[in-house]
Design an enzyme around this catalytic site. Structure first.
Site, PDB file in Angstrom:
ATOM      1  N   ALA A  38       0.846  -1.185   0.000  1.00 25.51           N
ATOM      2  CA  ALA A  38       0.000   0.000   0.000  1.00 25.51           C
ATOM      3  C   ALA A  38       0.888   1.244   0.000  1.00 25.51           C
ATOM      4  CB  ALA A  38      -0.910  -0.004   1.226  1.00 25.51           C
ATOM      5  N   GLY A  53       0.063  -4.820   1.129  1.00 20.82           N
ATOM      6  CA  GLY A  53      -1.184  -4.820   0.376  1.00 20.82           C
ATOM      7  C   GLY A  53      -1.059  -5.513  -0.964  1.00 20.82           C
ATOM      8  N   GLU A 110      -1.568  -9.086  -0.237  1.00 21.85           N
ATOM      9  CA  GLU A 110      -2.976  -9.342   0.061  1.00 21.85           C
ATOM     10  C   GLU A 110      -3.837  -9.310  -1.200  1.00 21.85           C
ATOM     11  OE1 GLU A 110      -3.852  -8.005   4.530  1.00 21.85           O
ATOM     12  OE2 GLU A 110      -3.007  -6.390   3.317  1.00 21.85           O
ATOM     13  N   GLU A 151       3.947  -5.563   7.656  1.00 22.10           N
ATOM     14  CA  GLU A 151       3.163  -4.506   8.301  1.00 22.10           C
ATOM     15  C   GLU A 151       3.535  -4.245   9.753  1.00 22.10           C
ATOM     16  OE1 GLU A 151       0.431  -5.732   4.867  1.00 22.10           O
ATOM     17  OE2 GLU A 151       1.930  -6.678   6.157  1.00 22.10           O
TER      18      GLU A 151
END
Length: 251
Positions: free
Chosen positions: A67, A110, A113, A133
């Site tokens: 992300a 991200g 994911e 993370e």
């Protein structure tokens, strides 16, 4: 005939039976920002209306580095509760037709994911997958804590998520996180070969298979029986089985 469009973050190529979406933010190593999430939602809306197989791939030898940290740093509690990435990745996971993630290079945070949300993941020798993370003071909250255990098992998922280490391509293949490895120049062709095999099958049977795969345990076996009942009445089932029997009789 294929057509293509280019957004700020995704390059999308469309064909009758599939859509290829390339994460195209090379200056940020394809980091997933709000604009990319918005474009993923728009693509999901299209595929919910007109179901086709989706191929996800990154540009520049990277799937997605994670992300966008600059945006994440400024998000607050209310942003976490909205589930900005979670809602998009959940929508991708629930698309009617299969999703193939072609993962070259880094798929981190991200980006990992997003790959976990796919039905099928393939990679290259350069693939590196991980969820760092906790090192940034957050958790992997866009699906990793429950999708990753389904893919690799609880113990392996816990080790990856709690340490934040990256998994190599060979380890990911051994664990079933990737189903095959290909040279980078062959990766997209390999994804299309999988899409070709899917396209050769009955689309409704494929959709019903994915529906059954996504159903929670307490809905089995009833859901399979109802889906199968619908297929047993389909003209396509009769046509395909008749063709199979005719081919066998000619041998």
């Amino acid at each position: 005939m294929a057509d293509a469009s280019t957004g700020r973050r995704l390059r999308v190529e469309r064909a009758e039976d599939r859509v290829t979406a390339t994460l195209d933010r090379p200056e940020a190593r394809n980091a997933i920002d709000q604009a990319m999430i918005d474009e993923l939602h728009a693509l999901c809306a299209e595929l919910e209306e007109d179901p086709r197989t989706l191929i996800l791939i990154g540009s520049g030898g990277i799937f997605a580095s994670g992300a966008d940290i600059a945006q994440l740093r400024d998000r607050r509690a209310q942003d976490a509760r909205v589930g900005i990435n979670t809602t998009a990745f959940r929508r991708i996971r629930r698309l009617p037709m299969p999703v193939i993630a072609a993962v070259d290079g880094y798929a981190l945070g991200g980006g990992a994911e997003l790959a976990y949300a796919a039905d099928i993941r393939i990679g290259t020798p350069a693939t590196r997958i991980g969820n760092p993370e906790t090192g940034l003071g957050i958790i992997a909250a866009a699906g990793a804590t429950w999708r990753l255990p389904q893919i690799v098992g609880e113990a392996r998922a816990a080790e990856l998520l709690l340490t934040g280490r990256q998994v190599s391509a060979t380890e990911a293949l051994a664990w079933g996180l990737l189903s095959s490895l290909h040279e980078p120049d062959d990766l997209l062709a390999a994804a299309h070969a999988i899409a070709d095999r899917i396209a050769a099958n009955d689309p409704l049977a494929t959709r019903h298979t994915k529906t059954a795969l996504l159903a929670p345990p307490d809905r089995h076996p009833e859901i399979e029986l109802e889906l199968q009942a619908e297929l047993f009445e389909s003209t396509e089932k009769h046509r395909r089985m008749t063709a199979f029997l005719e081919r066998r009789s000619r041998r």
